[in-house]
Design an enzyme around this catalytic site. Structure first.
Site, PDB file in Angstrom:
ATOM      1  CG  HIS A 132      11.472 -32.059 -75.979  1.00 44.97           C
ATOM      2  ND1 HIS A 132      10.924 -31.149 -74.959  1.00 44.97           N
ATOM      3  CD2 HIS A 132      10.754 -33.098 -75.353  1.00 44.97           C
ATOM      4  CE1 HIS A 132      10.031 -31.588 -74.013  1.00 44.97           C
ATOM      5  NE2 HIS A 132      10.253 -32.988 -74.296  1.00 44.97           N
ATOM      6  CG  ASP A 169       4.669 -34.235 -74.046  1.00 43.69           C
ATOM      7  OD1 ASP A 169       4.613 -35.351 -74.596  1.00 43.69           O
ATOM      8  OD2 ASP A 169       5.301 -34.085 -73.038  1.00 43.69           O
ATOM      9  CG  HIS A 171       8.383 -33.930 -70.828  1.00 43.57           C
ATOM     10  ND1 HIS A 171       7.812 -35.281 -71.107  1.00 43.57           N
ATOM     11  CD2 HIS A 171       9.319 -34.348 -69.698  1.00 43.57           C
ATOM     12  CE1 HIS A 171       8.345 -36.253 -70.249  1.00 43.57           C
ATOM     13  NE2 HIS A 171       9.224 -35.605 -69.565  1.00 43.57           N
TER      14      HIS A 171
HETATM   15 ZN   LIG Z   1       6.768 -35.541 -72.794  1.00 45.50          ZN
END
Ligand SMILES: [Zn+2]
Length: 353
Positions: A132, A169, A171
């Protein structure tokens, strides 16, 4: 060739304990105990045959290939001044600077070990995670984008033309997506729950410019389990790998799509992670492409540890790749992606998926 497990003690000095009173969760789930849980599990399994190695710090020039020097210097100063909250999720302590350098350095060293023929498979068990971390904004527990730094190093310094990043993952990797959005040297493929933090990664985000078709987003609904995730891997991710013929495969290995994980709402089981890891490992063997995984999320400690061990076992055994029929979501994705990857059109390939 060896199997290598990269780690560094500084991963335990990135302290994220406190969260603001306004936060929904009183304790930050991205904790040093994640690393310790993985160590305990692997120790009990004789490290699954992996050789443990210390991760060096990343060279500044490789860090600034993704993150501008002004941003890197700001993070360094903030950590040295005692740290604190960058946002509700993202916290740094004085030890976070060294941890972040070694986390990024693990990925770069992994690329060297894989490309120099020392190892055929490797896993980086380091924190903070990375996918991220935008070029100028630390977020979502991530300081620097470790896997993007590694992939960029593989292309720009080691001279590879085709690197595949597969992010499982739960996300969406908003940063990895952005960094390689216009690149046709890096095929970025992500399966992620949607809607969910950080809100990016719709199926129609396919890259831009020369990179159109080289960003592959495969969002899944909350509640998706082994059938959906494995089907997407076997019927979309694996065929894409055979079409792209990567010289190196990097996996953003998060384990928060697990049924027992508190951070999302997918229902993947240990068997699901094992099947995905086996499919990727088998594909890499067939393609003679080395494979390296970097730890991203995964917050249920025992579950995380077991599933990392499962991943290592898949990477260090000779697996078979014998999947089932494509689920509707996988068939839709193949149809959509055939515009750029005609090999995915049913019947056009000698291989049966
Ligand atoms: Zn994650």
């Amino acid at each position: 060739m060896a199997y290598v497990f990269l780690e560094h003690r500084s991963s335990l000095e990135h302290i994220t304990a406190s969260r603001p009173a306004s936060s929904a969760m009183s304790v930050n789930p991205e904790q040093p105990t994640r690393i310790l849980a993985i160590e305990r599990e692997l120790d009990a399994r004789d490290w699954c045959g992996f050789e443990r190695m210390q991760a060096p710090p990343v060279e500044r020039s490789l860090l600034t290939a993704i993150h501008p020097e002004s941003h890197v210097a700001e993070i360094e100063r903030f950590c040295a001044a005692g740290g604190g909250h960058i946002d509700d999720d993202t916290v740094v302590s004085p030890g976070s600077w060294e941890a972040a350098l070694h986390a990024a350095g693990a990925g770069v060293r992994m690329v060297d070990l894989l490309l120099d023929g020392y190892a055929s498979s490797a896993f980086c068990s380091v924190r903070p995670p990375g996918h991220h971390a935008m070029p100028t904004q630390a977020m979502g527990f991530c300081i620097f984008n470790n896997i993007a730094i590694a992939a960029k190093y593989a292309v720009e310094v080691r001279g590879l033309e085709r690197v595949m990043i597969f992010d499982w993952d739960v996300h969406h990797a908003n940063s990895t997506n952005e960094v390689f959005h216009a690149s046709n040297n890096v095929l970025f493929v992500s399966i992620h729950q949607s809607p969910l933090f950080p809100g990016t990664g719709p199926a129609d985000d396919v890259g831009e410019g020369a990179g159109v078709g080289y960003t592959v987003n495969l969002p899944v609904r909350a509640g998706s389990g082994d059938d959906v995730w494995i089907s997407l891997v076997e019927h979309v991710v694996v065929p894409l790998a055979f079409a792209f013929e990567p010289q190196l495969v990097l996996v953003s290995a998060g384990y928060d799509a697990h049924l027992e994980d508190p951070m999302a709402d997918c229902n993947v089981t240990d068997a699901g992670f094992s099947a995905m890891a086996h499919a990727i490992a088998a594909t890499c063997r067939e393609l003679a492409a080395p494979v390296g995984a970097m730890l991203e999320g995964g917050y249920a400690l025992g579950t995380l540890a077991r599933c990392v061990a499962t991943t290592l076992e898949a990477m260090s055994t000779v697996p078979d790749r014998n999947g089932g029929a494509a689920a509707p979501l996988a068939r839709d994705a193949r149809h959509r992606l055939a515009e750029w990857w005609p090999q995915l059109t049913a019947g056009s390939s000698a291989r049966s998926w």
